[in-house]
Motif scaffolding. Structure first.
Motif, short mmCIF file in Angstrom:
data_model
loop_
_atom_site.label_atom_id
_atom_site.label_comp_id
_atom_site.label_asym_id
_atom_site.label_seq_id
_atom_site.Cartn_x
_atom_site.Cartn_y
_atom_site.Cartn_z
N LEU A 179 0.63 -1.27 0.23
CA LEU A 179 -0.02 -0.05 -0.11
C LEU A 179 0.81 1.29 0.07
O LEU A 179 1.47 1.60 0.96
N SER A 181 1.46 5.12 -0.34
CA SER A 181 0.93 6.59 -0.31
C SER A 181 1.97 7.47 -0.70
O SER A 181 2.90 6.73 -1.44
N ASP A 185 7.18 7.04 4.39
CA ASP A 185 7.40 5.64 4.90
C ASP A 185 6.94 4.24 4.01
O ASP A 185 7.92 3.58 3.98
N SER A 186 5.81 4.54 3.19
CA SER A 186 5.60 3.04 2.52
C SER A 186 6.43 3.02 1.42
O SER A 186 7.02 1.53 1.23
N PHE A 205 -4.05 4.49 -3.50
CA PHE A 205 -5.47 5.10 -3.22
C PHE A 205 -5.39 6.70 -3.33
O PHE A 205 -4.71 7.10 -2.45
N ARG A 261 -9.22 2.65 6.18
CA ARG A 261 -7.97 1.96 6.17
C ARG A 261 -8.43 0.33 6.04
O ARG A 261 -8.11 -0.32 5.24
N GLN A 288 2.97 6.35 15.45
CA GLN A 288 3.36 7.55 14.67
C GLN A 288 2.25 8.52 14.67
O GLN A 288 2.47 9.80 14.78
N GLN A 292 -2.41 4.48 13.82
CA GLN A 292 -1.30 3.43 14.14
C GLN A 292 -0.88 3.09 15.63
O GLN A 292 0.38 2.76 15.84
P1 ATP Z 1 3.53 7.23 4.79
O1 ATP Z 1 4.68 7.91 5.15
O2 ATP Z 1 3.94 6.03 4.32
O3 ATP Z 1 2.43 7.71 3.94
P2 ATP Z 1 2.11 7.88 7.16
O4 ATP Z 1 3.19 7.78 8.43
O5 ATP Z 1 1.75 9.06 6.58
O6 ATP Z 1 2.68 6.66 6.27
P3 ATP Z 1 -0.46 6.91 7.36
O7 ATP Z 1 -0.73 8.01 6.46
O8 ATP Z 1 -1.32 6.64 8.59
O9 ATP Z 1 1.03 6.96 7.95
O10 ATP Z 1 -0.41 5.52 6.52
C1 ATP Z 1 0.06 4.35 7.10
C2 ATP Z 1 0.08 3.39 5.85
O11 ATP Z 1 -1.07 3.13 5.13
C3 ATP Z 1 1.21 3.78 4.65
O12 ATP Z 1 2.55 3.85 5.22
C4 ATP Z 1 0.74 2.94 3.52
O13 ATP Z 1 1.26 1.83 3.54
C5 ATP Z 1 -0.96 3.14 3.87
N1 ATP Z 1 -1.66 4.22 3.07
C6 ATP Z 1 -1.92 5.11 3.89
N2 ATP Z 1 -2.52 6.12 2.78
C7 ATP Z 1 -2.52 5.44 1.58
C8 ATP Z 1 -2.94 5.69 0.07
N3 ATP Z 1 -3.36 6.71 -0.12
N4 ATP Z 1 -2.42 4.78 -0.69
C9 ATP Z 1 -2.00 3.48 -0.49
N5 ATP Z 1 -1.88 3.25 0.96
C10 ATP Z 1 -1.87 4.05 1.73
#
Ligand code: ATP
Ligand code: MG
Length: 397
Positions: A179, A181, A185-186, A205, A261, A288, A292
């Motif tokens: 997933l 974003s 992180d991802s 997404f 989510r 974080q 989470q």
């Molecule tokens: P990241 O830096 O990866 O965006 P984050 O610290 O902003 O993470 P969140 O926004 O809570 O934390 O997202 C946690 C995880 O959920 C993300 O690391 C990703 O794997 C997934 N995720 C969140 N938003 C999306 C998106 N729009 N599309 C795909 N995956 C998502």
């Protein structure tokens, strides 16, 4: 110096699977170097040998090889016969012309049938370098390490190793759906799984047209960077805005992030199954953000029936940022954009969603139908490295 010698430490541990891992690694190296002026790729005794057909090939070869998982380190190398005099001649001929503050010899006698012990070879070759160049020997902190590897029937020499990406060859640990974003992180989570040999299918997404197209442009850029490591990538772009809008109608604000989510997880699982991916991967880090907490992670996880891996769960932000810089996604990730999950959500979401409460709330949603609709509208894009010029025009955009 018309070769590259690469080492693959970790592979050596893989017992019966070793030949299979090695074949995979060779295939990946060939694919990564496609289009460059290289000759044979051989596997002499625990190493990879790549023949360079021209000096010009080295820069691009080294840049690409540094991203091939399974390669622990590598160096431009010369080949010589199994004779200390010949080794010395070749080394003196190829040593860089500029002055070096200090050096040390590092001889590895991988083939013990060679009769002279490594320390003796080191002394003999070191003495010749000192005699010819006047360089100082420093065993602890040398400016240059002159390496010699003694193998059956041949020896290789090099003047400094370059660190590789480490890990295991791409394709030796199945497929996962990440997933992705546009955040920091991802992409790092994807890279960590890729580094363990998994191929990552990417799922993003987006809330276009409710929000701008920025997030899609960012994930395309991220996909391009990640593709430099795994060579072929599919990116699934799932429209999520309409689904979010419907969620706002029936789900209280404080629960929306967790419900979003859970919907993401359900949709990603379907995409994963179709792509023959056996697990989902997220960039979650414990504590974080609101979604989470352990409670929320558990409730989100319950929406999936395949494993969800979170390779960053126990990492500090600084460690994640260091990885992001190393792999090359940091500059892309910090470009501002509107996160889809802030759309229609309150500033302070619930940090301890209870599964009963969430399930109750979701009863007012046509979950299955929303999943099907999102899947039907998902676009798939393909990325390859090296970029095939004709493919750029043909891609489905
Ligand atoms: P990241 O830096 O990866 O965006 P984050 O610290 O902003 O993470 P969140 O926004 O809570 O934390 O997202 C946690 C995880 O959920 C993300 O690391 C990703 O794997 C997934 N995720 C969140 N938003 C999306 C998106 N729009 N599309 C795909 N995956 C998502
Ligand atoms: Mg984010």
């Amino acid at each position: 110096m018309n070769r590259v010698i690469a080492h693959y430490q970790e592979l050596a541990l893989k017992g019966k699977n070793r030949p299979w891992f090695l074949r995979r690694l060779v295939r990946n190296v060939r694919a990564a170097l496609a289009g460059l002026d290289i000759g044979d790729v051989r596997t002499p005794m625990g190493r990879l040998e790549i023949v360079l057909r021209s000096d010009a090939a080295w820069n691009e070869v080294s840049e690409r090889l540094a991203r091939v998982f399974g390669v622990a380190n590598f160096a431009m190398a010369g080949r010589t016969t199994l004779d200390v005099q010949a080794m010395g001649d070749a080394i003196l001929r190829d040593l860089p012309t500029e002055q070096v503050a200090s050096f040390r010899m590092a001889v590895r006698r991988a083939d013990k049938r060679f009769p002279i012990p490594s320390p003796d070879v080191e002394r003999a070759l070191g003495t010749r370098v000192v005699g010819a160049r006047g360089w100082k020997v420093d065993l602890d902190r040398p400016a240059m390490v002159i390496g010699v590897e003694i193998l059956p029937g041949e020896a290789f020499y090099h003047f400094g190793k370059i660190r590789g990406s480490g890990g295991l060859p791409t394709g030796t640990a199945g497929r996962v759906a990440v997933l992705l974003s546009g955040g920091i992180d991802s992409p790092v989570a994807a890279w960590r799984m890729m580094r363990r040999g998994s191929v990552a299918t990417l799922v993003h997404f987006h809330s276009y047209p409710f929000l701008s197209r920025t997030s899609q442009e960012k994930v395309r850029e991220l996909a391009r960077v990640l593709t430099r490591y795994q060579l072929h990538t599919r990116l699934h772009l799932v429209p999520f805005g309409e689904l979010q809008r419907e969620i706002t109608v029936s789900i209280p604000g404080s629960l929306r992030v967790v419900v979003y989510r859970r919907m993401m997880v359900r949709i990603a699982e379907r995409i994963a199954r179709r792509a023959h991916a056996q697990a989902l991967v997220t960039g979650d880090v414990i504590g974080q953000v609101a979604s989470q907490t352990l409670e929320n992670i558990a409730v989100i996880e319950a929406a999936a029936s395949i494993p969800i891996f979170r390779p960053l769960i126990g990492m500090d932000k600084e460690e994640i940022i260091a990885d992001a810089r190393r792999l090359g996604t940091y500059a892309i990730s910090i470009v501002p954009d509107e996160d889809c999950c802030t759309l229609f959500t309150p500033r302070h979401p619930a940090t301890q969603a209870r599964s009963g409460e969430i399930e109750e709330a979701e009863r007012s949603l046509a979950v299955a139908e929303l999943v099907e609709r999102a899947l039907a509208e998902t676009a798939v894009e393909r990325f390859d490295f090296p970029v095939v010029p004709s493919a750029i025009a043909v891609g489905p955009h």
